[in-house]
Design a protein around this motif. Structure first.
Motif, PDB file in Angstrom:
ATOM      1  N   LEU A  27      -2.895  -6.720  -6.998  1.00  0.00           N
ATOM      2  CA  LEU A  27      -3.063  -6.551  -5.576  1.00  0.00           C
ATOM      3  C   LEU A  27      -3.262  -5.079  -5.267  1.00  0.00           C
ATOM      4  O   LEU A  27      -2.693  -4.195  -5.894  1.00  0.00           O
ATOM      5  CB  LEU A  27      -1.829  -7.053  -4.822  1.00  0.00           C
ATOM      6  N   VAL A  28      -4.079  -4.787  -4.275  1.00  0.00           N
ATOM      7  CA  VAL A  28      -4.371  -3.409  -3.902  1.00  0.00           C
ATOM      8  C   VAL A  28      -3.696  -3.112  -2.576  1.00  0.00           C
ATOM      9  O   VAL A  28      -3.909  -3.805  -1.585  1.00  0.00           O
ATOM     10  CB  VAL A  28      -5.893  -3.184  -3.772  1.00  0.00           C
ATOM     11  N   ARG A  29      -2.851  -2.088  -2.526  1.00  0.00           N
ATOM     12  CA  ARG A  29      -2.197  -1.658  -1.297  1.00  0.00           C
ATOM     13  C   ARG A  29      -2.863  -0.378  -0.824  1.00  0.00           C
ATOM     14  O   ARG A  29      -3.004   0.583  -1.570  1.00  0.00           O
ATOM     15  CB  ARG A  29      -0.701  -1.400  -1.541  1.00  0.00           C
ATOM     16  N   ILE A  30      -3.273  -0.340   0.411  1.00  0.00           N
ATOM     17  CA  ILE A  30      -3.872   0.863   0.980  1.00  0.00           C
ATOM     18  C   ILE A  30      -2.823   1.575   1.814  1.00  0.00           C
ATOM     19  O   ILE A  30      -2.267   1.009   2.737  1.00  0.00           O
ATOM     20  CB  ILE A  30      -5.096   0.511   1.855  1.00  0.00           C
ATOM     21  N   ALA A  31      -2.505   2.811   1.479  1.00  0.00           N
ATOM     22  CA  ALA A  31      -1.510   3.580   2.216  1.00  0.00           C
ATOM     23  C   ALA A  31      -2.179   4.776   2.865  1.00  0.00           C
ATOM     24  O   ALA A  31      -2.899   5.524   2.228  1.00  0.00           O
ATOM     25  CB  ALA A  31      -0.411   4.035   1.262  1.00  0.00           C
ATOM     26  N   SER A  32      -1.936   4.945   4.148  1.00  0.00           N
ATOM     27  CA  SER A  32      -2.509   6.095   4.851  1.00  0.00           C
ATOM     28  C   SER A  32      -1.708   7.338   4.508  1.00  0.00           C
ATOM     29  O   SER A  32      -0.518   7.411   4.739  1.00  0.00           O
ATOM     30  CB  SER A  32      -2.462   5.850   6.368  1.00  0.00           C
ATOM     31  N   GLY A  41      -1.317  -2.482  -9.298  1.00  0.00           N
ATOM     32  CA  GLY A  41      -0.132  -2.744 -10.104  1.00  0.00           C
ATOM     33  C   GLY A  41       1.159  -2.448  -9.372  1.00  0.00           C
ATOM     34  O   GLY A  41       2.221  -2.339  -9.988  1.00  0.00           O
ATOM     35  N   GLU A  42       1.095  -2.335  -8.041  1.00  0.00           N
ATOM     36  CA  GLU A  42       2.283  -2.052  -7.228  1.00  0.00           C
ATOM     37  C   GLU A  42       3.142  -3.300  -7.103  1.00  0.00           C
ATOM     38  O   GLU A  42       2.635  -4.424  -7.016  1.00  0.00           O
ATOM     39  CB  GLU A  42       1.843  -1.588  -5.836  1.00  0.00           C
ATOM     40  N   ASP A  98       8.097   3.965  -9.239  1.00  0.00           N
ATOM     41  CA  ASP A  98       6.825   3.908  -9.960  1.00  0.00           C
ATOM     42  C   ASP A  98       6.910   2.747 -10.949  1.00  0.00           C
ATOM     43  O   ASP A  98       7.687   2.791 -11.910  1.00  0.00           O
ATOM     44  CB  ASP A  98       6.558   5.216 -10.705  1.00  0.00           C
ATOM     45  N   ASP A  99       6.120   1.715 -10.700  1.00  0.00           N
ATOM     46  CA  ASP A  99       6.156   0.546 -11.569  1.00  0.00           C
ATOM     47  C   ASP A  99       5.428   0.821 -12.884  1.00  0.00           C
ATOM     48  O   ASP A  99       4.632   1.756 -13.003  1.00  0.00           O
ATOM     49  CB  ASP A  99       5.528  -0.649 -10.855  1.00  0.00           C
TER      50      ASP A  99
END
Length: 477
Positions: A23-28, A43-44, A50-51
């Motif tokens: 899954l891709v998490r987008i963080a501002s 890979g979050e 930190d995974d």
């Protein structure tokens, strides 16, 4: 695919097992320039640490659908991101398939949604990835309930590009913070794999019931989860990927090797790695060879060792004629005894316009025997349409048999230690295909009159020689 634990009645997305699926998490990161302030994290799982396989990327570009409309129902709500580096795949970072254009996944199919969105409406944001099971809603019911939220949905222009998932009684849903995440469902075509059927888009509230919307004031109405239907946007996705591929053909630096020049008569194309080493992941190497009019190109392999997959879905060498017309999926198969081969997608229908080639080398002093367990190809005079051709050499000059129709053929024996199988289909009718087994037989045993079992097999093959001829050269009616 994913295992969900208990879902509370007033919430959604309870904590599942510690599994990550790319899954891709987008963080501002800042409110400066858009791309410079955004990171993609792959890979979050737990945002507090930190995974193990976590990877952080800059964004090179973002492609937003040209017809995207922010107004409900947010048609064409989809975008593609280009990362600055290839993703390293592993045990917890893996890709997922796109659905087929005609992927038939019926209503009430149980699908999964994942994300770091709120645990309930106006609730807190979790630090750990959550997932929830949602059943697909019938398209007609989906359209009806969306009309109870906004009547203009009835005559929506452009047409809606969404699907719905979630129980009518509420209690399970995606919520604020999950947008952009995947709705993954078991493939309608079988095979045990899952597809990204939807992209989390929006919803009226989080986990609200929506079965009796008409009797509620507008502010109290709810909706199932609303997701972009990826099937409807496959042409756009593929066009964007094709455009990016064409750009890589002229500017790519992904390939880790440069080859020697190809002169007027011959040349060498090397594996994209040093001799003896494995090639790297995420390689894209393109060779363009031009020939004078009236000439062709003969591609001969000294060595061939790619990931073994009969559909060539993963590592592959594609040979094309012209700019973008693939000749086919070509693989050299060095097999052990009792190896099975089958047509693409077997026992499902094979595809139109398919070309697949197996080259089989038996050990020295052996021949190759092909035994069929199942056979179902389009039948035609002289096998002009769909066919399996058995050849005795890689040049294609020694034709042993050309097979088509729906009857299981007799065993086929190679002339020497090489057997080539070439499966082709045209652009119309498709069938189930074929399944067969390759075995190696010692020439000594084959010609030993004292070996009863081999002698009977040899005589049986000789008895079928007329059958092979009828397959290779069927009579003209």
């Amino acid at each position: 695919m994913w295992r969900s634990s208990h879902v509370e009645s007033d919430g959604y997305l309870t904590e599942g097992g510690r599994r990550r699926r790319g899954l891709v998490r987008i963080a501002s990161m800042a409110r400066q320039e858009f791309l410079s302030g955004v990171r993609a994290v792959v890979g979050e799982f737990d945002q507090r640490v930190d995974d193990e396989e976590e990877q952080v990327f800059d964004i090179k570009s973002v492609s937003i659908h040209e017809k995207y409309r922010h107004a409900l129902p947010m048609s064409y709500d989809i975008a593609l991101m280009e990362l600055n580096q290839p993703i390293r795949l592993g045990a917890r970072v893996r890709p997922i398939c796109l659905p087929l254009p005609d992927e038939n996944i019926p209503p009430e199919t149980s699908c999964m949604v994942g994300g770091w969105g709120r645990l309930k409406e106006k609730g807190r944001l979790p630090a750990v990835l959550r997932e929830v099971q949602l059943d697909l809603v019938d398209p007609a019911k989906c359209k009806y309930v969306l009309q109870t939220i906004k009547s203009s949905f009835l005559n929506q222009r452009p047409a809606m590009t969404v699907l719905c998932a979630g129980p009518e009684r509420g209690g399970r849903d995606a919520c604020q913070g999950d947008s952009g995440g995947p709705l993954v469902c078991p493939s309608g075509s079988g095979g045990g794999h899952w597809v990204a059927l939807g992209v989390t888009s929006w919803g009226k509230g989080c986990g609200r019931s929506w079965g009796n919307n008409s009797s509620r004031p507008p502010s109290r109405r709810g909706s199932p989860g609303v997701f972009t239907d990826v099937r409807l946007l496959l042409p756009w996705i593929k066009r964007k990927l094709r455009d990016a591929d064409e750009q890589l053909r002229t500017t790519s630096t992904l390939c880790s090797v440069r080859d020697g020049p190809v002169n007027d008569s011959d040349g060498v194309i090397r594996n994209p790695a040093h001799p003896g080493d494995h090639y790297d992941d995420n390689q894209l190497c393109v060779w363009t060879i031009s020939v004078p009019p009236g000439h062709g190109v003969l591609l001969e392999f000294d060595r061939f060792h790619l990931e073994n997959d009969s559909h060539c879905r993963y590592d592959r060498l594609v040979v094309s004629a012209g700019i973008s017309r693939p000749v086919g999926c070509s693989s050299v198969v060095l097999v052990e005894d009792q190896t099975a081969v089958h047509s693409p997608n077997y026992p499902q229908l094979y595809s139109n316009d398919c070309v697949l080639r197996w080259v089989v080398y038996a050990p020295r002093g052996h021949v190759v025997k092909l035994d069929f367990a199942d056979f179902d190809l389009e039948e035609s005079d002289r096998c002009l349409y769909d066919s399996l051709t058995v050849l005795g050499d890689v040049e294609g000059t020694e034709e042993i048999a050309v097979l088509c129709g729906r009857s299981v053929p007799p065993p086929v024996l190679s002339y020497n230690s090489v057997m080539v199988l070439r499966f082709t289909s045209d652009s119309s009718i498709t069938h189930r295909g074929f399944s067969a087994t390759l075995t190696f037989i010692s020439r000594t045993d084959l010609h030993d009159p004292n070996t009863t079992d081999v002698k009977s097999r040899r005589d049986g093959m000789r008895d079928h020689q007329d059958d092979w001829t009828s397959y290779a050269n069927p009579p003209i009616s």
